[in-house]
Scaffold this motif. Sequence first.
Motif, PDB file in Angstrom:
ATOM      1  N   GLY A 155     -35.621 -77.307  75.636  1.00  0.00           N
ATOM      2  CA  GLY A 155     -36.540 -78.400  75.968  1.00  0.00           C
ATOM      3  C   GLY A 155     -36.079 -79.742  75.428  1.00  0.00           C
ATOM      4  O   GLY A 155     -36.319 -80.794  76.043  1.00  0.00           O
ATOM      5  N   PHE A 156     -35.404 -79.739  74.283  1.00  0.00           N
ATOM      6  CA  PHE A 156     -34.901 -80.989  73.699  1.00  0.00           C
ATOM      7  C   PHE A 156     -33.569 -81.414  74.322  1.00  0.00           C
ATOM      8  O   PHE A 156     -33.355 -82.598  74.629  1.00  0.00           O
ATOM      9  CB  PHE A 156     -34.729 -80.823  72.193  1.00  0.00           C
ATOM     10  CG  PHE A 156     -34.051 -81.988  71.526  1.00  0.00           C
ATOM     11  CD1 PHE A 156     -34.746 -83.161  71.265  1.00  0.00           C
ATOM     12  CD2 PHE A 156     -32.702 -81.927  71.185  1.00  0.00           C
ATOM     13  CE1 PHE A 156     -34.119 -84.249  70.661  1.00  0.00           C
ATOM     14  CE2 PHE A 156     -32.067 -82.999  70.587  1.00  0.00           C
ATOM     15  CZ  PHE A 156     -32.777 -84.171  70.323  1.00  0.00           C
ATOM     16  N   LEU A 157     -32.665 -80.439  74.518  1.00  0.00           N
ATOM     17  CA  LEU A 157     -31.314 -80.774  74.962  1.00  0.00           C
ATOM     18  C   LEU A 157     -31.209 -81.075  76.454  1.00  0.00           C
ATOM     19  O   LEU A 157     -30.364 -81.880  76.854  1.00  0.00           O
ATOM     20  CB  LEU A 157     -30.355 -79.621  74.614  1.00  0.00           C
ATOM     21  CG  LEU A 157     -30.086 -79.399  73.123  1.00  0.00           C
ATOM     22  CD1 LEU A 157     -29.206 -78.170  72.920  1.00  0.00           C
ATOM     23  CD2 LEU A 157     -29.419 -80.630  72.510  1.00  0.00           C
ATOM     24  N   GLN A 158     -32.056 -80.444  77.273  1.00  0.00           N
ATOM     25  CA  GLN A 158     -31.930 -80.684  78.712  1.00  0.00           C
ATOM     26  C   GLN A 158     -32.155 -82.149  79.089  1.00  0.00           C
ATOM     27  O   GLN A 158     -31.311 -82.750  79.779  1.00  0.00           O
ATOM     28  CB  GLN A 158     -32.876 -79.779  79.495  1.00  0.00           C
ATOM     29  CG  GLN A 158     -32.641 -79.894  81.015  1.00  0.00           C
ATOM     30  CD  GLN A 158     -33.713 -79.205  81.825  1.00  0.00           C
ATOM     31  OE1 GLN A 158     -34.672 -78.649  81.269  1.00  0.00           O
ATOM     32  NE2 GLN A 158     -33.565 -79.241  83.131  1.00  0.00           N
ATOM     33  N   PRO A 159     -33.241 -82.781  78.656  1.00  0.00           N
ATOM     34  CA  PRO A 159     -33.393 -84.212  78.984  1.00  0.00           C
ATOM     35  C   PRO A 159     -32.329 -85.081  78.314  1.00  0.00           C
ATOM     36  O   PRO A 159     -31.938 -86.119  78.857  1.00  0.00           O
ATOM     37  CB  PRO A 159     -34.802 -84.550  78.470  1.00  0.00           C
ATOM     38  CG  PRO A 159     -35.145 -83.467  77.509  1.00  0.00           C
ATOM     39  CD  PRO A 159     -34.447 -82.249  77.987  1.00  0.00           C
ATOM     40  N   PHE A 160     -31.858 -84.638  77.136  1.00  0.00           N
ATOM     41  CA  PHE A 160     -30.821 -85.412  76.447  1.00  0.00           C
ATOM     42  C   PHE A 160     -29.532 -85.425  77.260  1.00  0.00           C
ATOM     43  O   PHE A 160     -28.930 -86.493  77.469  1.00  0.00           O
ATOM     44  CB  PHE A 160     -30.561 -84.817  75.065  1.00  0.00           C
ATOM     45  CG  PHE A 160     -29.422 -85.474  74.331  1.00  0.00           C
ATOM     46  CD1 PHE A 160     -29.613 -86.677  73.663  1.00  0.00           C
ATOM     47  CD2 PHE A 160     -28.153 -84.906  74.328  1.00  0.00           C
ATOM     48  CE1 PHE A 160     -28.554 -87.302  73.003  1.00  0.00           C
ATOM     49  CE2 PHE A 160     -27.092 -85.513  73.672  1.00  0.00           C
ATOM     50  CZ  PHE A 160     -27.294 -86.715  73.003  1.00  0.00           C
ATOM     51  N   PHE A 161     -29.097 -84.255  77.735  1.00  0.00           N
ATOM     52  CA  PHE A 161     -27.855 -84.195  78.513  1.00  0.00           C
ATOM     53  C   PHE A 161     -28.034 -84.718  79.932  1.00  0.00           C
ATOM     54  O   PHE A 161     -27.059 -85.060  80.591  1.00  0.00           O
ATOM     55  CB  PHE A 161     -27.330 -82.756  78.548  1.00  0.00           C
ATOM     56  CG  PHE A 161     -26.707 -82.313  77.247  1.00  0.00           C
ATOM     57  CD1 PHE A 161     -25.632 -83.006  76.704  1.00  0.00           C
ATOM     58  CD2 PHE A 161     -27.202 -81.215  76.560  1.00  0.00           C
ATOM     59  CE1 PHE A 161     -25.063 -82.611  75.501  1.00  0.00           C
ATOM     60  CE2 PHE A 161     -26.636 -80.808  75.360  1.00  0.00           C
ATOM     61  CZ  PHE A 161     -25.565 -81.507  74.827  1.00  0.00           C
ATOM     62  N   THR A 162     -29.288 -84.773  80.391  1.00  0.00           N
ATOM     63  CA  THR A 162     -29.546 -85.409  81.687  1.00  0.00           C
ATOM     64  C   THR A 162     -29.360 -86.914  81.570  1.00  0.00           C
ATOM     65  O   THR A 162     -28.791 -87.566  82.461  1.00  0.00           O
ATOM     66  CB  THR A 162     -30.980 -85.094  82.167  1.00  0.00           C
ATOM     67  OG1 THR A 162     -31.139 -83.673  82.310  1.00  0.00           O
ATOM     68  CG2 THR A 162     -31.256 -85.765  83.509  1.00  0.00           C
ATOM     69  N   ALA A 163     -29.813 -87.477  80.450  1.00  0.00           N
ATOM     70  CA  ALA A 163     -29.661 -88.921  80.221  1.00  0.00           C
ATOM     71  C   ALA A 163     -28.265 -89.268  79.736  1.00  0.00           C
ATOM     72  O   ALA A 163     -27.767 -90.375  80.017  1.00  0.00           O
ATOM     73  CB  ALA A 163     -30.696 -89.391  79.204  1.00  0.00           C
ATOM     74  N   HIS A 164     -27.619 -88.359  79.027  1.00  0.00           N
ATOM     75  CA  HIS A 164     -26.272 -88.599  78.507  1.00  0.00           C
ATOM     76  C   HIS A 164     -25.347 -87.448  78.884  1.00  0.00           C
ATOM     77  O   HIS A 164     -24.973 -86.634  78.032  1.00  0.00           O
ATOM     78  CB  HIS A 164     -26.300 -88.765  76.978  1.00  0.00           C
ATOM     79  CG  HIS A 164     -27.277 -89.785  76.487  1.00  0.00           C
ATOM     80  ND1 HIS A 164     -28.593 -89.483  76.208  1.00  0.00           N
ATOM     81  CD2 HIS A 164     -27.129 -91.117  76.243  1.00  0.00           C
ATOM     82  CE1 HIS A 164     -29.213 -90.572  75.808  1.00  0.00           C
ATOM     83  NE2 HIS A 164     -28.359 -91.584  75.818  1.00  0.00           N
ATOM     84  N   PRO A 165     -24.999 -87.327  80.165  1.00  0.00           N
ATOM     85  CA  PRO A 165     -24.167 -86.199  80.610  1.00  0.00           C
ATOM     86  C   PRO A 165     -22.774 -86.243  79.998  1.00  0.00           C
ATOM     87  O   PRO A 165     -22.192 -87.310  79.816  1.00  0.00           O
ATOM     88  CB  PRO A 165     -24.106 -86.369  82.132  1.00  0.00           C
ATOM     89  CG  PRO A 165     -24.346 -87.829  82.347  1.00  0.00           C
ATOM     90  CD  PRO A 165     -25.300 -88.252  81.267  1.00  0.00           C
ATOM     91  N   ILE A 166     -22.249 -85.078  79.647  1.00  0.00           N
ATOM     92  CA  ILE A 166     -20.888 -85.009  79.100  1.00  0.00           C
ATOM     93  C   ILE A 166     -19.902 -84.470  80.135  1.00  0.00           C
ATOM     94  O   ILE A 166     -18.709 -84.377  79.851  1.00  0.00           O
ATOM     95  CB  ILE A 166     -20.852 -84.132  77.829  1.00  0.00           C
ATOM     96  CG1 ILE A 166     -21.317 -82.708  78.138  1.00  0.00           C
ATOM     97  CG2 ILE A 166     -21.694 -84.744  76.737  1.00  0.00           C
ATOM     98  CD1 ILE A 166     -21.209 -81.765  76.951  1.00  0.00           C
TER      99      ILE A 166
END
Length: 296
Positions: A102-113
Amino acid sequence: MNKITNIIAQTNWKQQGKDIFFLFVGVLMYATGYTAFILPEKVVQGAVAGISALIYYTTSFPPSISIWVLNAMMIIIAIKALTPQFVIRTVIGVTMLSLCVGFLQPFFTAHPIITPGEDKFMHVLIAALLCGTGLGIVFTHNGSTGGTDILMAVFNKYFNISFGRAMQFIDFTIISSSYFVFHSVETIIYGIVFTLVVSFMLDFVVNGSKQTVQLLIISKEYQEIANNVSGGMHRGVTVVEGKGWYTKNDVKLLIILAHKYELQDLMIIIKQIDPNAMVSQTFCHGVFGAGFEKIK
């Protein structure tokens, strides 16, 4: 007796704290591979995470919620087949996994690697390495992420089927169902590759660090071999009285347990002292006790 009980209690608390810490590390690695690589590439894996991914691809429903809900439903259905310890470990592991996703999905959506589709095979491979290593750490420290573990407990109690076959059947069914969503055989292949690499890494992490060797040695120079192994490598040697049935001669059988990385040194010692020694080599998944891993 009270002193011994207190020592045991303190040891258990320390071990539980250590297990929870590494459980979090393992879950975090798994969630990173899942959210940073699997979900952007729209790959379907096995177990509950695969079902949650399918739901997300078709409805955009957050996988963090579906992972927790699906696991909770399975625990309720299979509660009679599960032990209280297993339920507690599973609830802790699943809750950690849901929160991390729940924390990492929106994070990597906003900051894709990664750039989806740019090098899909490499992304799937990296995800499998992260997820497999994470699961290995979780299982090594007595944790559980639910999903297939719950179903395995049910299969093991009520059906005459092995863990491996049941897991393969469940994972293959989930992965194959992705065809009805994407109409792509390629997606199924990526899912299978992911599952195979995860299984390899899981086994490597769980058993690789524990792998030991057992040598059974028959030699006329048993005393010199035992002295060199015991004095030079500081490894215990057990001498067993035996008798060669063909020759009817008495023999001494040496039993040596050692770490895998010590095998080459052992073989050098044996070869230098008695090149004609009879040596039987067996790999063990784990040896517990003095000089090896502590019994948990």
